[in-house]
Design an enzyme around this catalytic site. Structure first.
Site, mmCIF file in Angstrom:
data_model
loop_
_atom_site.group_PDB
_atom_site.id
_atom_site.type_symbol
_atom_site.label_atom_id
_atom_site.label_comp_id
_atom_site.label_asym_id
_atom_site.label_seq_id
_atom_site.Cartn_x
_atom_site.Cartn_y
_atom_site.Cartn_z
ATOM 1 C CD GLU A 42 -0.835 9.144 -4.317
ATOM 2 O OE1 GLU A 42 -1.756 8.834 -5.082
ATOM 3 O OE2 GLU A 42 -0.253 8.323 -3.578
ATOM 4 C CD GLN A 86 2.776 11.641 -7.616
ATOM 5 O OE1 GLN A 86 2.904 11.180 -6.489
ATOM 6 N NE2 GLN A 86 3.321 11.074 -8.683
ATOM 7 C CB CYS A 115 0.813 4.772 -5.873
ATOM 8 S SG CYS A 115 0.860 4.222 -4.154
ATOM 9 C CG HIS A 182 8.670 2.681 -11.157
ATOM 10 N ND1 HIS A 182 9.323 3.241 -10.078
ATOM 11 C CD2 HIS A 182 8.847 1.346 -11.060
ATOM 12 C CE1 HIS A 182 9.861 2.271 -9.359
ATOM 13 N NE2 HIS A 182 9.590 1.119 -9.940
ATOM 14 C CG ASN A 225 11.033 6.650 -10.968
ATOM 15 O OD1 ASN A 225 10.036 6.136 -10.488
ATOM 16 N ND2 ASN A 225 12.036 7.046 -10.208
ATOM 17 N N GLY A 226 13.314 4.584 -11.528
ATOM 18 C CA GLY A 226 13.470 3.210 -11.062
ATOM 19 C C GLY A 226 14.880 2.679 -11.137
ATOM 20 N N GLY A 227 15.863 3.560 -11.338
ATOM 21 C CA GLY A 227 17.227 3.091 -11.535
ATOM 22 C C GLY A 227 18.100 3.049 -10.303
ATOM 23 C CB ALA A 253 12.613 7.252 -5.876
ATOM 24 N NE ARG A 254 14.421 1.988 -4.332
ATOM 25 C CZ ARG A 254 15.247 0.985 -4.641
ATOM 26 N NH1 ARG A 254 15.795 0.282 -3.670
ATOM 27 N NH2 ARG A 254 15.521 0.686 -5.885
#
Length: 499
Positions: A42, A86, A115, A182, A225-227, A253-254
């Protein structure tokens, strides 16, 4: 000729936007390993609007450079049709201005609406937008109508499934190409009601049922997102997460931050190999060492206390990082290549300058050194004073910046004759001072150096200052001479401007 095909957001594996992680080396590495689309970190609209677009011929990149010479966003041809820019924004017109600035260099534009960080929500950006659907609609509609590239947004889910679905339906009507969700809750929008702010963190279970409800309620692609915590440990888990959410695509992401080879169908690469691949891109694209070190530390994780991890933590340059991973030779070879290319480009530029050089311009190889002049006295001031005395029009400066190294050259016109220094300078003001010196020396006129003895401009200023003080003591107002302010204030600048 390359034909541009608009991004498709169905059936895609996507690198999520991550602050300090989603820079060019990580994005390119994810693409190498199989990612279809990559999001940059971002970037705030106000910061981007201060940048200028620069072609970096040595690195073969497009750089968006802040006034302090820091590269805020760097991209290259390899990712041009895969990277989504973004931004953080709470203003439709600012968002459109940034989108237009970067539109030709990216594949899409995304607005961050998820965010939870305070720096973002305090400025009414990020998750704070979820409490203002009218502003969301304004920003997205303005972007969709104002640019040619696809527009997306990324949100968190609201505490109520119904509220979340209703919000997404409203977002869909703006005409965006896709929405990333997310699967953890945002409570920022309840701040005014509850007097508190709390976000679900990565350790909380991802709400696949809510993402599924959204996927079934809208026709645009939904990106899950977020898995990373609950699902995604290897490539095959990406499909499992996609099925659980009924989403069109998956954003990682992570799991990608820890090992970007998560995108490989054939399976994960050993971490050592991944880190070496990352370092190669970091060196190749001159990534700042602090950012490189941060990303490598995220990959090492539990190995940070090993001897190698401790050496990485202590590294204070890209070269030292390369030494930690036994890549010193690669670093030296790459840097030598940069220098050779820079020299070659400079030679080509000089040849072009020589061919296009105006023969009527008088040239000397001079630079302006602030230390050689009294405080607040400059060659430009002396030249202006001489022109007034001789009843010539005031000097006209034309300054250009060379894209290769961002150095400046100025040509000054005095009495229809042009003068310039053959040496390029690191700032516009320095280049103008050098041009003034060439003119003064050609004319045989003093330029105000300390070694020239008594300085009549200093004496003149002292007399004017004393006269003004005397008149103030008598209660009189003396209008400041029209020539003083622009000339004296204009020339006070920092000589240590970075290239």
């Amino acid at each position: 000729m390359t034909v541009y095909t608009p991004l498709c957001f169905r059936g895609k594996k996507i690198l999520a936007p991550m602050v300090r992680v989603g820079t060019l080396p990580m994005r390119l590495l994810a693409l190498d390993y199989g990612a279809d689309i990559v999001y940059c970190e971002e970037l705030i609209d106000i910061k981007m609007l201060q940048c200028k677009r620069v072609i970096n011929e040595v690195l073969e990149t497009v750089d968006f450079v802040a006034p302090n010479e820091r590269v805020v966003f760097r991209t290259c041809e390899r990712e041009r049709h895969h990277v989504v820019f973004q931004m953080g924004s709470a203003d439709a017109e600012r968002a459109l201005a940034v989108a237009k600035l970067v539109e030709s260099d990216v594949a899409g534009i995304d607005i961050n609406m998820g965010c939870p960080k305070e720096y973002s929500t305090k400025a009414s950006m990020g998750a704070a937008l979820l409490s203002d659907p009218d502003k969301i609609e304004s920003i997205l509609t303005t972007l969709v109508k104002g640019i040619c590239k696809p527009v997306t947004c990324k949100i968190r889910i609201l505490p109520s499934v119904e509220d979340t679905v209703n919000l997404v339906k409203r977002i869909e009507r703006t005409g965006i190409a896709a929405i990333a969700v997310h699967g953890r809750k945002s409570l920022v929008y309840l701040f005014s009601l509850l007097g508190r702010k709390k976000e679900e963190r990565p350790q909380h279970p991802v709400h696949c049922d809510v993402i599924k409800a959204i996927s079934e309620a809208v026709s645009i692609p939904v990106i899950a997102n977020g898995g990373s915590h609950d699902f995604i440990k290897e490539y095959t888990d990406i499909e499992t997460f996609q099925k659980a959410t009924a989403a069109s695509s998956v954003m990682i992401a992570r799991a990608a931050m820890w090992n970007p080879s998560i995108f490989r169908k054939e399976g994960l690469f050993p971490l050592k190999e991944v880190m070496q691949d990352y370092i190669k891109y970091a060196v190749r694209y001159d990534n700042h060492y602090t950012n490189t070190k941060y990303c490598l530390c995220q990959m090492l994780r539990e190995q940070l206390e090993t001897p190698q991890g401790k050496k990485l933590h202590a590294a204070q340059s890209t070269q030292e990082i390369c030494e930690v991973f036994e890549m010193a030779d690669f670093y030296e070879e790459t840097k030598a290549g940069f220098e050779a290319k820079k020299t070659s480009l400079e030679t080509e530029t000089q040849d072009e300058d020589d061919q296009m050089e105006d023969p009527d311009v008088i040239k000397m190889a001079v630079r302006f050194d602030r230390r050689e002049y009294p405080p607040q006295i400059t060659p430009k001031m002396y030249l202006l004073e001489w022109c007034r005395k001789e009843k010539h029009p005031q000097p006209v400066y034309e300054t250009v910046q060379r894209p290769l190294d961002r150095l400046f050259c100025s040509v000054v016109t005095v009495a229809e004759q042009k003068y310039r220094s053959t040496l390029w300078d690191k700032s516009k003001k320095l280049a103008e001072q050098a041009a003034a010196i060439v003119c003064l020396r050609t004319l045989g006129v003093p330029e105000g150096k300390l070694c020239e003895g008594e300085n009549h401009l200093i004496n003149k200023r002292k007399r004017e200052d004393q006269e003004r003080l005397n008149n103030r003591d008598r209660g009189e107002e003396l209008a400041e001479p029209s020539h003083k302010k622009p000339n004296f204030i204009e020339e006070t600048f920092d000589m240590n401007v970075p290239r």
